[in-house]
Each structure stands twice: as C-alpha cells, then as structure tokens.
Design a protein around this motif. Structure first.
Motif, PDB file in Angstrom:
ATOM      1  N   MET A   1       0.938  -1.392  -0.037  1.00 16.23           N
ATOM      2  CA  MET A   1       0.141  -0.157  -0.054  1.00 16.23           C
ATOM      3  C   MET A   1       0.897   1.129  -0.046  1.00 16.23           C
ATOM      4  O   MET A   1       1.815   1.234   0.606  1.00 16.23           O
ATOM      5  N   LEU A   2       0.590   2.360  -0.921  1.00 15.26           N
ATOM      6  CA  LEU A   2       1.226   3.556  -0.850  1.00 15.26           C
ATOM      7  C   LEU A   2       1.171   4.133   0.439  1.00 15.26           C
ATOM      8  O   LEU A   2      -0.087   4.352   1.103  1.00 15.26           O
ATOM      9  N   SER A   3       2.393   4.591   1.128  1.00 19.91           N
ATOM     10  CA  SER A   3       2.285   5.324   2.322  1.00 19.91           C
ATOM     11  C   SER A   3       2.239   6.692   2.219  1.00 19.91           C
ATOM     12  O   SER A   3       2.976   7.530   1.303  1.00 19.91           O
ATOM     13  N   ILE A   4       1.151   7.492   2.506  1.00 16.42           N
ATOM     14  CA  ILE A   4       0.832   8.832   2.473  1.00 16.42           C
ATOM     15  C   ILE A   4       0.398   9.511   3.891  1.00 16.42           C
ATOM     16  O   ILE A   4       0.036   8.989   4.665  1.00 16.42           O
ATOM     17  N   SER A   5       0.751  10.777   3.931  1.00 18.62           N
ATOM     18  CA  SER A   5       0.349  11.276   5.381  1.00 18.62           C
ATOM     19  C   SER A   5      -1.169  11.473   5.483  1.00 18.62           C
ATOM     20  O   SER A   5      -2.029  11.668   4.232  1.00 18.62           O
ATOM     21  N   GLU A   6      -1.630  11.879   6.597  1.00 19.10           N
ATOM     22  CA  GLU A   6      -2.868  11.883   6.943  1.00 19.10           C
ATOM     23  C   GLU A   6      -3.455  13.091   6.159  1.00 19.10           C
ATOM     24  O   GLU A   6      -4.644  13.157   5.550  1.00 19.10           O
TER      25      GLU A   6
ATOM     26  N   SER B   1      -4.279  12.291   2.579  1.00 24.73           N
ATOM     27  CA  SER B   1      -5.288  11.353   2.419  1.00 24.73           C
ATOM     28  C   SER B   1      -6.696  12.107   2.563  1.00 24.73           C
ATOM     29  O   SER B   1      -7.415  11.882   1.726  1.00 24.73           O
TER      30      SER B   1
END
Length: 199
Positions: free
Chosen positions: A1-6, A9
């Motif tokens: 899964m792609l890691s993104i900030s809140e 998101s």
C-alpha cells in the motif's frame, strides 16, 4: 500500500467526495456519471428506443450497420443522449447544459434524435433533425458557434462534430430542428416548448 500522510489522505478524500456528487439519486439514472462514454451511449439508446415505442408507437429495430444506432419507423437513426452537466464545486446541476458528441456526416444515418435530460425533467430537450438538413446548414452552425470539430480540431480532416453544452438550446431554436412530438409530421407547425415527462 502507498504510504501517504493523513493530510494528503484527507485532500484526496475531499476530491473523491466532491466528484461523487450525483444529482440523479432516486431516478433510473442514479450512478450514470460513473459509466464509461460507451455505456452512457448505450443507456441513451435504451431510453430513446423505449420512449419512441411507448409515446409514438414507433417500430424500433436493430441497426443494419455501424453507421447508425437503430432503425425507427424505417429511418436509420443516430441516437444521442446527454444528462445535464454537474458543477462539482457548487455541488449542483448545470440545468439544460447538454453536449451532443460525435455527429459524423460520413456515417449511414437519415435522422438524428437527441434527448437532453434534467433531473426533474423540467426544461429537458427532445429533438430530431435530418442528415440532409444538417449537411445543408453546417456552415451556418459553424458561423454561429453552435457546432465545432471534435477529435482533430478545427483544421482536422475528419467529419466528427460536436455541439458544446451551452449551444444545444440554440440548435433547438432552428427551423429545421423539430421537437420529438413532430416525429411523424415535420410539416406541421412546431410547438417548441421544452419536453417533459421522461419518467
């Protein structure tokens, strides 16, 4: 899964929610905007065929070649359909803004039927015109900005035309464009009130 900030998101979620606005909830067109262009065209063909059969006792038959969509009362017919546009920023409908795509002179059709539908059906357009009249009036349509080239632009070599979303009403006002109620009699006086009562 792609890691993104809140934060990222939440930005993505807002865009998805805004673009998911559906003015057709509670109608047979609920979810229409999620369809591909070809599936939207298929929906239009079904709606128009049903309308012609129920309202005018028209005989609707399958096409005989790819140059038209159906044969209606002996005419080879191109069927075009547009649901009113959406203003995603304001989350509202763009009432009576209809696009007519891919009108091709080289295709094998006699008449073109267009239905442009608003959610409550008030102010909807249901019209038709002949290929002969369309060809005879192409220059006027270009000059008056009602018509423009579609895929290859103004100087392109194809004959694929479109009527942009703010111009469909102007098309309806032309004397060679008839309300669908005149399907069986184009010589009768035309009442050009906007149609109502699709469902």
């Amino acid at each position: 899964m792609l890691s993104i900030s809140e934060n990222v998101s939440q930005q993505i979620k807002k865009i998805v929610e805004r673009c998911s606005f559906d003015p057709w909830i509670g109608t047979p067109l609920e979810g229409y905007y999620k369809l591909s262009p070809s599936n939207m065209g298929e929906v239009g063909e079904i709606l128009i065929s049903d309308y012609m059969t129920k309202n005018f006792n028209s005989i609707v038959q399958d096409r005989t070649d790819p140059g038209h969509d159906r044969i209606v009362d002996g005419y080879k017919v191109e069927m075009k359909f547009s649901a009113a546009g959406r203003d995603l920023n304001k989350q509202k409908i763009k009432k009576s803004e209809f696009v007519i795509n891919h009108i091709a002179v080289s295709k094998d059709w006699d008449r073109l039927i267009f239905f442009g539908i608003n959610p409550n059906d008030e102010g909807s357009l249901r019209l038709f015109f002949s290929k002969k009249d369309f060809i005879e009036n192409i220059e006027y349509l270009f000059d008056s900005k009602i018509l423009r080239k579609q895929q290859s632009g103004k100087n392109g070599g194809n004959d694929d035309y479109m009527i942009p979303n703010t111009q469909a009403k102007k098309l309806f006002d032309l004397d060679w464009v008839y309300p669908i109620e005149n399907w069986h009699d184009t010589n009768a006086s035309c009442n050009k009130n906007l149609s109502e009562g699709l469902w």
